[in-house]
Motif scaffolding. Structure first.
Motif, PDB file in Angstrom:
ATOM      1  N   SER A   3     -32.376  17.858  -2.090  1.00 60.36           N
ATOM      2  CA  SER A   3     -33.693  18.742  -1.627  1.00 60.36           C
ATOM      3  C   SER A   3     -32.813  20.585  -1.703  1.00 60.36           C
ATOM      4  CB  SER A   3     -33.819  19.105  -0.489  1.00 60.36           C
ATOM      5  OG  SER A   3     -34.523  17.677  -0.303  1.00 60.36           O
ATOM      6  N   LYS A   4     -33.576  21.339  -2.120  1.00 59.43           N
ATOM      7  CA  LYS A   4     -33.207  22.862  -2.995  1.00 59.43           C
ATOM      8  C   LYS A   4     -32.961  23.541  -1.237  1.00 59.43           C
ATOM      9  CE  LYS A   4     -34.392  27.472  -4.167  1.00 59.43           C
ATOM     10  NZ  LYS A   4     -36.288  28.164  -4.310  1.00 59.43           N
ATOM     11  N   GLY A   5     -31.485  23.212  -1.462  1.00 60.36           N
ATOM     12  CA  GLY A   5     -31.107  24.175  -0.144  1.00 60.36           C
ATOM     13  C   GLY A   5     -30.102  23.023   0.477  1.00 60.36           C
ATOM     14  N   ARG A   6     -29.641  21.970   0.180  1.00 56.14           N
ATOM     15  CA  ARG A   6     -29.216  20.755   0.973  1.00 56.14           C
ATOM     16  C   ARG A   6     -27.947  20.846   0.751  1.00 56.14           C
ATOM     17  NH1 ARG A   6     -31.349  16.647   3.947  1.00 56.14           N
ATOM     18  NH2 ARG A   6     -33.146  17.771   3.669  1.00 56.14           N
ATOM     19  N   ARG A   7     -27.087  20.259   0.776  1.00 53.48           N
ATOM     20  CA  ARG A   7     -26.022  20.079   0.449  1.00 53.48           C
ATOM     21  C   ARG A   7     -25.336  18.660  -0.123  1.00 53.48           C
ATOM     22  NH1 ARG A   7     -20.726  22.196   3.769  1.00 53.48           N
ATOM     23  NH2 ARG A   7     -19.756  21.318   1.478  1.00 53.48           N
ATOM     24  N   SER A   8     -24.629  18.791  -0.539  1.00 51.25           N
ATOM     25  CA  SER A   8     -25.141  16.920  -1.083  1.00 51.25           C
ATOM     26  C   SER A   8     -23.855  16.549  -1.500  1.00 51.25           C
ATOM     27  CB  SER A   8     -25.911  16.275  -2.522  1.00 51.25           C
ATOM     28  OG  SER A   8     -25.575  17.350  -3.395  1.00 51.25           O
ATOM     29  N   PHE A   9     -23.317  14.823  -0.978  1.00 54.02           N
ATOM     30  CA  PHE A   9     -21.896  14.321  -1.502  1.00 54.02           C
ATOM     31  C   PHE A   9     -22.739  13.428  -2.300  1.00 54.02           C
ATOM     32  CE2 PHE A   9     -21.252  17.107   2.103  1.00 54.02           C
ATOM     33  CZ  PHE A   9     -20.078  18.342   1.763  1.00 54.02           C
ATOM     34  N   GLY A  10     -21.294  12.496  -3.219  1.00 51.54           N
ATOM     35  CA  GLY A  10     -21.108  11.839  -3.822  1.00 51.54           C
ATOM     36  C   GLY A  10     -20.162  10.757  -3.765  1.00 51.54           C
ATOM     37  N   VAL A  11     -19.998   9.887  -2.943  1.00 52.06           N
ATOM     38  CA  VAL A  11     -18.813   9.586  -2.802  1.00 52.06           C
ATOM     39  C   VAL A  11     -18.155   8.074  -4.065  1.00 52.06           C
ATOM     40  CG1 VAL A  11     -16.796   7.978  -0.542  1.00 52.06           C
ATOM     41  CG2 VAL A  11     -19.364  10.324  -0.150  1.00 52.06           C
ATOM     42  N   ILE A  12     -17.834   8.553  -4.112  1.00 48.96           N
ATOM     43  CA  ILE A  12     -17.470   7.121  -5.429  1.00 48.96           C
ATOM     44  C   ILE A  12     -16.151   5.987  -4.434  1.00 48.96           C
ATOM     45  CG2 ILE A  12     -15.952   6.447  -7.455  1.00 48.96           C
ATOM     46  CD1 ILE A  12     -16.396   9.944  -8.585  1.00 48.96           C
TER      47      ILE A  12
END
Length: 496
Positions: A3-12
């Motif tokens: 979503s716009k403005g939402r921080r997002s993390f991708g964990v490998i």
């Protein structure tokens, strides 16, 4: 997509499912602890990466590791993730190479640990203890990470000394993690704890003031190890909290110029050659990163302007959006006529288009401060659109174009059966364009803009002289655009 403005993390997660899942869990816990300014989304990629590359990551195995990582990162980028969490100590031995080729920022785990250690020891990175003795950091790293001297690089200050368990009777840490009864096999009691207890005791005997697990699996059992004089850090929690509160912004990546290609194809190649020729470089790596969307299927720009062709706006915009998605820092369109559409598409882009026309006019005003009239050799569509007329007028200059008969010859030089767009750079097309240039020069024009990007292929010389001896400087907007893009790239590299 996030979503716009939402921080997002991708964990490998493929290099160590248990340790990586622990980092993801601690990231989720830390983000739900209150006080977060923005909501957080966490995506976890559990696809395994196993085999010999985990224990002996060299040669082909190392290449496979890197390719696995970049594929995972690109997949996160397609899903709208903005930040990568890489819970694998060994993979951080080549994080600079990885980051240079990643569209997303990767949070540096070792930097997070280093910052925490400095706070734990209560001293600046370059300082020394009051006694003058270097502060000693004990590291529980597996063989590959230890041999890569990862922690030594991050604690390179003379105020620190990195210690590893002595291996007189075996590699306890590697066995505790990777052994048949190691942590990775799901053994969280018994042998792994006994092995790590021995390794920690050895580090304390060497004078370690703090013990840093250098494998994400060790954090799973750190609270079960025997109490020691030196604290054992939970590096997984440290990494999670650091990532969550990190405000360093994107890591520095090479400046990238996006090129709308195929308008026309030969002009695109000419522009790229001029980018290379304009770049101060002593080796391949000194040159500028380009992303080119060679799209000859963009409808003819002139055809629409003169009323007998499809509108190219959508194709130009879609091509620019592809360059934007490819993380271009600026966009160049080496087509004069296409600039009649720039005002329509620029407001919808987050990347600036370097305007070839305004850059050309600015160059003219600087080089010929007393100039008043400027000749323009361009397609009938470019002339009819008034883009050069308006750009010149904004700088107090007046556009001069060939008469109707010679303008027809300009179009024949460009679009004719044996014109430059058909691949011809000699013969009738050259005769036609020289005739039009001669008319302008004989009318007293001192500078002529080659306002179609194929025309410099027909008139490559810097100055034109007619049979009657009239002279005029030939101004190549492609070369000017190339030089400006190079300047922007060098400025961007110096001030990211």
């Amino acid at each position: 997509m996030t979503s716009k403005g939402r921080r997002s993390f991708g964990v490998i997660g493929g290099f160590g499912p248990l340790g990586s899942a622990d980092v993801a869990s601690k990231l989720a816990l830390a983000s739900s602890g209150g006080g977060e300014r923005e909501p957080v989304e966490i995506a976890y990629d559990p696809r395994p990466f196993g085999g010999a590359a985990l224990l002996a990551p060299d040669g082909e195995c190392m290449t496979e590791r890197k390719l696995y990582l970049i594929d995972a990162i690109l997949d996160f980028a397609r899903r709208g993730i903005d930040t990568v969490i890489l819970p694998c100590f060994f993979s951080h031995t080549f994080i600079d190479e990885l980051q240079a080729n990643s569209p997303l920022v990767i949070v540096d785990m070792i930097d997070a640990v280093r910052s925490h250690v400095l706070r734990t020891l209560g001293r600046a990175a370059s300082g020394r203890a009051a006694s003058g003795r270097a502060r000693r950091i004990g590291v529980l790293a597996t063989a590959a990470t230890r041999e890569a001297r990862l922690f030594e690089r991050y604690f390179a200050s003379p105020g620190f000394e990195v210690l590893h368990p002595r291996r007189d009777d075996g590699d306890r840490v590697t066995e505790a993690v990777y052994g048949e009864h190691g942590i990775r096999s799901g053994q969280l009691f018994g042998l792994p704890i006994a092995l790590l207890d021995e390794a920690c005791a050895d580090l304390v005997a060497q004078g370690a003031e703090v013990i840093v697990p250098g494998a994400t699996e060790i954090a799973l059992i750190a609270n079960r190890l025997a109490p020691l004089a030196a604290p054992i850090l939970d590096t997984n929690s440290i990494y999670a909290r650091h990532a969550l509160h990190w405000e360093g912004g994107p890591s520095r990546r090479p400046f990238k110029v996006g090129v709308v290609g195929g308008v026309g194809p030969a002009a695109t190649v000419d522009f790229m050659q001029k980018i290379v020729a304009s770049t101060p470089a002593a080796r391949d790596q000194d040159h500028i990163k380009l992303i080119v969307e060679q799209n000859p299927q963009i409808p003819d720009r002139t055809g629409y302007l003169v009323g007998d062709g499809p509108d190219p706006t959508l194709s130009l915009y879609a091509t620019c959006k592809k360059l934007e998605a490819g993380h271009a820092d600026i966009i160049a369109i080496p087509c004069n006529t296409a600039h009649a559409y720039v005002d329509r598409i620029q407001p919808r882009l987050s990347v600036p288009i370097v305007n070839m026309l305004t850059e050309t006019v600015a160059y003219l005003r600087e080089r010929f401060p007393r100039l008043r009239e400027v000749g323009v050799l361009a397609t009938t569509g470019t002339v009819a659109s008034g883009v050069y007329r308006r750009a010149l007028a904004a700088q107090g200059l007046y556009e001069v174009v060939p008469g109707a008969e010679l303008q027809a010859r300009v179009m024949n030089a460009i679009y004719g059966e044996k014109g430059v767009k058909a691949g011809f750079t000699s013969g009738q097309c050259v005769a036609d364009i020289r005739a039009a240039a001669a008319e302008l020069a004989e009318r007293g024009v001192q500078a002529i803009i080659l306002g179609c990007t194929e025309l410099p292929l027909l008139l490559p010389e810097p100055e034109f002289e007619s049979l009657d001896g009239a002279r005029a400087a030939l101004v190549d907007p492609t070369a000017i655009l190339a030089k400006r893009c190079v300047a922007r790239a060098l400025e961007g590299a110096a001030h990211p």
